[in-house]
Design an enzyme around this catalytic site. Structure first.
Site, PDB file in Angstrom:
ATOM      1  N   ASP A 143      54.280  30.219  19.585  1.00  0.00           N
ATOM      2  CA  ASP A 143      54.984  31.242  20.346  1.00  0.00           C
ATOM      3  C   ASP A 143      55.213  30.626  21.734  1.00  0.00           C
ATOM      4  O   ASP A 143      54.627  29.588  22.068  1.00  0.00           O
ATOM      5  CB  ASP A 143      54.119  32.509  20.421  1.00  0.00           C
ATOM      6  CG  ASP A 143      54.738  33.568  21.311  1.00  0.00           C
ATOM      7  OD1 ASP A 143      55.958  33.801  21.194  1.00  0.00           O
ATOM      8  OD2 ASP A 143      54.014  34.155  22.134  1.00  0.00           O
ATOM      9  N   ASP A 163      56.141  32.561  25.382  1.00  0.00           N
ATOM     10  CA  ASP A 163      55.604  33.237  26.556  1.00  0.00           C
ATOM     11  C   ASP A 163      54.151  33.630  26.331  1.00  0.00           C
ATOM     12  O   ASP A 163      53.800  34.248  25.330  1.00  0.00           O
ATOM     13  CB  ASP A 163      56.442  34.480  26.883  1.00  0.00           C
ATOM     14  CG  ASP A 163      56.244  34.954  28.313  1.00  0.00           C
ATOM     15  OD1 ASP A 163      55.811  34.143  29.142  1.00  0.00           O
ATOM     16  OD2 ASP A 163      56.517  36.130  28.591  1.00  0.00           O
ATOM     17  N   ASP A 220      49.662  34.275  21.235  1.00  0.00           N
ATOM     18  CA  ASP A 220      48.804  35.069  22.132  1.00  0.00           C
ATOM     19  C   ASP A 220      48.768  36.537  21.749  1.00  0.00           C
ATOM     20  O   ASP A 220      48.039  37.312  22.359  1.00  0.00           O
ATOM     21  CB  ASP A 220      49.287  34.931  23.577  1.00  0.00           C
ATOM     22  CG  ASP A 220      50.615  35.652  23.815  1.00  0.00           C
ATOM     23  OD1 ASP A 220      51.559  35.428  23.024  1.00  0.00           O
ATOM     24  OD2 ASP A 220      50.712  36.441  24.772  1.00  0.00           O
TER      25      ASP A 220
END
Length: 306
Positions: free
Chosen positions: A27, A29, A245
């Site tokens: 991923d 961001d 995250d």
């Protein structure tokens, strides 16, 4: 390797995990950058993985950028990245309409210029990008002019989302055979300092509620995003690691696709969140429990440099 879930990844376990995979999905961001700042050590991790012969890909639910825009941002931040290694929902949505739906016709797009560009790149015309101001009264709204060539409504992030766009989407979705596709269901976009703004999931839910229809989504945790990567690059599920995250999108995608999963604590979710899912006794919530976690992907550096 450890058979238990939610294990801190450290020491010799890092090398064991990396040796067991050929491909790594990241991923963006909260994982490799925050806002416009790279996570310290992230670019070295990505570049060293590639130098060590690993295939590296980037999967993001953000629909406001094209693959080219993402690749340019990554290069600026010191990442060695090619455009074709980036899979955002703008691109995946266009691929879904082209390859799965085999759409013949236009799209009514509640979304960004980046989505328009990705649709046009695969030969799909759109209408709808930009502001749509309200005029007239309720009867006028119900009889708003429609483009007869529109055969699908697509909802992504749209900073110009409005009552008129919601109404127009409803009128198109009331037409027989009109397809309904959303990029993702993320309800909040976390920002620095604990702030957040509404995400695409809020807009999609509004359209679903108005149309009394459920959209097909293409972003994480839906397996289609992984299918896009796998079909183009021959990625083997059992030898692929998903790094993210967010438990509800990144880790759930990994679980849905049979990938190994690694949570990094530089973004949204915490170990406490993962442990709560693990203890819940709920099968669906167990899909949000990562195999491993690290404080930052920089924790992979010693094994890569050794």
């Amino acid at each position: 390797m450890s058979g238990s879930k939610c294990t801190r990844l450290s020491g010799s376990l890092v090398k064991q995990l990396l040796d067991s995979v050929d491909s790594v999905l990241f991923d963006c961001d909260g994982v490799i950058w925050r806002g416009d700042q790279a996570i310290p050590g992230a670019s070295q991790v990505i570049n060293l993985l590639k130098e060590n012969g690993k295939k590296v890909f980037f999967v993001t639910n953000n629909s406001t950028k094209t693959r080219k825009m993402y690749a340019e941002k990554m290069s600026t931040l010191g990442f060695n990245v090619k455009e074709e290694e980036v899979f955002g929902t703008a691109y995946c949505c266009a691929m879904y309409l082209k390859t799965v739906c085999k759409l013949e016709g236009k799209v009514y797009l509640v979304g960004s210029n980046a989505m328009r560009q990705e649709l046009e790149a695969v030969g799909i015309e759109q209408t709808g990008v930009g502001p749509d101001l309200i005029v007239g009264k309720q009867l006028d709204w119900a009889n708003v002019p429609l483009d007869a060539d529109v055969k699908a409504v697509v909802v992504g992030f749209d900073e110009h989302f409005s009552y008129m766009k919601l109404n127009r989407a409803l009128q198109y979705l009331s037409q027989p055979g009109c397809l309904f596709v959303g990029t993702n269901r993320d309800t909040r976009l976390p920002l620095e300092g604990g702030k957040a703004v509404p995400g695409t999931g809020c807009l999609l839910k509004a359209v679903e509620t108005a149309a009394q229809r459920q959209a097909q989504t293409v972003g994480k945790p839906n397996h289609f995003m992984f299918d896009c990567v796998a079909s183009q690059f021959g990625v083997e599920r059992g030898r692929c690691l998903m790094v993210g995250d967010r438990l509800d999108t990144d880790i759930m995608l990994g679980s849905n696709c049979g990938l190994k999963t690694l949570l990094t604590l530089t973004g949204v979710s915490t170990v406490a969140d993962a442990e709560a899912h693990q203890k819940s006794g709920c099968v669906e919530r167990h899909g949000m429990v990562p195999d491993y976690y690290v404080d930052s992907i920089a924790d992979l550096l010693p094994a890569l440099q050794g």
